[in-house]
Design an enzyme around this catalytic site. Structure first.
Site, PDB file in Angstrom:
ATOM      1  CE  LYS A  63       6.733 -26.417   0.054  1.00 47.59           C
ATOM      2  NZ  LYS A  63       7.736 -25.549   0.689  1.00 47.59           N
ATOM      3  CE1 TYR A  94     -25.518 -34.060   8.518  1.00 47.77           C
ATOM      4  CE2 TYR A  94     -23.473 -33.465   7.600  1.00 47.77           C
ATOM      5  CZ  TYR A  94     -24.435 -34.289   7.945  1.00 47.77           C
ATOM      6  OH  TYR A  94     -23.979 -35.594   7.841  1.00 47.77           O
TER       7      TYR A  94
HETATM    8  C1  LIG Z   1       7.691 -24.484  -0.434  1.00 46.95           C
HETATM    9  C2  LIG Z   1       9.279 -23.766  -0.531  1.00 46.95           C
HETATM   10  C3  LIG Z   1       9.734 -23.267  -1.741  1.00 46.95           C
HETATM   11  C4  LIG Z   1       8.764 -22.969  -2.715  1.00 46.95           C
HETATM   12  O1  LIG Z   1       7.919 -21.989  -2.740  1.00 46.95           O
HETATM   13  P1  LIG Z   1       6.864 -21.384  -3.833  1.00 46.95           P
HETATM   14  O2  LIG Z   1       6.360 -19.977  -3.153  1.00 46.95           O
HETATM   15  O3  LIG Z   1       5.759 -22.312  -3.914  1.00 46.95           O
HETATM   16  O4  LIG Z   1       7.652 -21.121  -5.058  1.00 46.95           O
HETATM   17  C5  LIG Z   1      10.914 -22.948  -1.870  1.00 46.95           C
HETATM   18  N1  LIG Z   1      11.756 -22.914  -0.629  1.00 46.95           N
HETATM   19  C6  LIG Z   1      11.340 -23.398   0.390  1.00 46.95           C
HETATM   20  C7  LIG Z   1      12.277 -23.906   1.642  1.00 46.95           C
HETATM   21  C8  LIG Z   1       9.977 -24.089   0.493  1.00 46.95           C
HETATM   22  O5  LIG Z   1       9.584 -24.575   1.649  1.00 46.95           O
END
Ligand SMILES: *Cc1c(COP(=O)(O)O)cnc(C)c1O
Length: 388
Positions: A44, A276
């Protein structure tokens, strides 16, 4: 070396090098740790900033058999690119692209009956069953079906399955505190998950996969592996939290190295305000380096005065504020050539900071450090071919 397309001058300014060989080795290490379970590569958000397609391909080459995304659009893009692995996506809103997902053979997650209604309608239109996975809220309190509503969702899904509208391919959940080993919610969620699984199976659900483990659970809690583990951050070679351990403790190697080229080196007198707000003032005559990346590139503004860098073999610190496109470092009188390499973070084995060091400096988690790197920074994928 395979490179993604980008303007060469952009890669001279800054680039995120993505070591697909490290990613493949990480997937193999995770498979060994979760022997008996399938591995879902969670890609993702553009593979946590690493580039979804090359990372998904590399993970599949190394033996992952599922891909996971949050949104259906992310899942559809993987399918459109020709990846034929199983793909699960879990973050839906009403009116989402259910029909496209059904037609693309994507497994979709359902957390409530509204979603079951929409997916069964899409299955009728597509004239083929939807692959659905029922998500239980075992205690995270985020997405997922509450225990009190589980019977209704399970019954509805079983009716739809009997009508040939869906195939229930999975039962699953997600942990709240797996990155805090020993947290009492872990055992409570696992008990609740077992109860919700048992109920669904008694009612007649025959899932292909039951799953709850994210990276920290995969690394530290074998009892949570079930049929499949969903690994994101560990696959990118980053530890879920300092409490869990270091990447090296688990045989993992960070995949992303973020580099920039010094855009200017100059001498300034003492008492000179920097960037800044003049939050840094040179303590004496010194040299400054200009690093041409800023918060528009995903460098946290919270790194102002704290973010670590490696320049010419020495650790330096962001001096003053991180601006939109650039920040300054005090080089303490050294004069590296303009154009010299600046390493913001990488695996750490050449003495450079890691994404975890940036997370600590900015008061956040390493997940956010890599995921937020902006689209203006080209991803350069190296070690793209599986050695033949
Ligand atoms: C992002 C996510 C994962 C992966 O989590 P990690 O801690 O990066 O391994 C697994 N399951 C769901 C539902 C997620 O949203």
């Amino acid at each position: 070396m395979s490179k993604t397309a980008h303007a060469p001058s952009a890669s001279l300014r800054a680039r995120a090098e993505i070591d697909l060989g490290a990613l493949r080795a990480n997937v193999r290490a995770l498979r060994a740790r979760a022997a008996g379970a399938a591995v879902m590569a969670v890609v993702k958000s553009d593979a946590y900033g690493h580039g979804a397609l090359p990372c998904a391909r590399a993970a599949l080459e190394a033996g992952a058999t599922w891909l996971g995304t949050a949104t259906p659009e992310e899942a559809l893009a993987l399918r459109a690119a020709g990846l034929d692995a199983r793909i699960l996506c879990w973050l839906w809103v009403p009116g989402g692209p259910w029909r496209q997902a059904v037609e693309a053979d994507i497994d979709v997650s359902l957390s409530g009956v509204w979603a079951l209604r929409e997916v069964t309608q899409a299955a009728r239109e597509a004239r083929r069953p939807a692959r659905v996975q029922l998500k239980a809220d075992t205690g995270l309190g985020r997405n997922g079906c509450q225990p009190a509503d589980w019977a209704e969702l399970v019954a509805g899904a079983l009716r739809a399955e009997a009508q040939g509208l869906v195939r229930i391919t999975g039962l699953w959940s997600h942990f709240a505190c797996a990155d805090e080993p020993g947290h009492p919610s872990i055992a409570a969620q696992l008990d609740r998950f077992r109860e919700m699984l048992a109920y669904a199976e008694e009612q007649g659900v025959r899932p292909e996969v039951r799953h709850i483990a994210n990276s920290p659970a995969t690394l530290t809690l074998p009892a949570t592996h079930f049929d499949l583990v969903r690994t994101g951050i560990a696959m990118y070679g980053i530890s879920p939290s300092p409490e869990v351990g270091t990447p090296a403790d688990f045989g993992l190697r960070p995949v992303m190295t973020l580099r920039a080229a010094l855009a200017l080196v100059k001498q300034v007198p003492g008492g000179h305000g920097i960037s800044y707000g003049h939050h840094y003032v040179t303590p004496g005559a010194t040299t400054l380096g200009l690093v041409p990346v800023g918060y528009a590139d995903g460098i946290p503004r919270h790194a102002s005065g704290t973010g670590p860098l490696l320049i010419d073999g020495k650790w330096r610190t962001v001096a003053g504020r991180v601006a939109m496109d650039q920040f300054v470092v005090d080089l303490g009188g050294d004069r590296p050539a303009v154009g010299s390499e600046v390493i913001l973070f990488g695996p750490g084995d050449r003495g450079e900071p890691t994404a975890e060091d940036w997370a600590e400096a900015c008061g956040t988690i390493a997940y956010e450090i890599v995921t937020r790197i902006g689209t203006r920074v080209p991803r350069v994928h190296v070690n793209g071919q599986e050695p033949g």
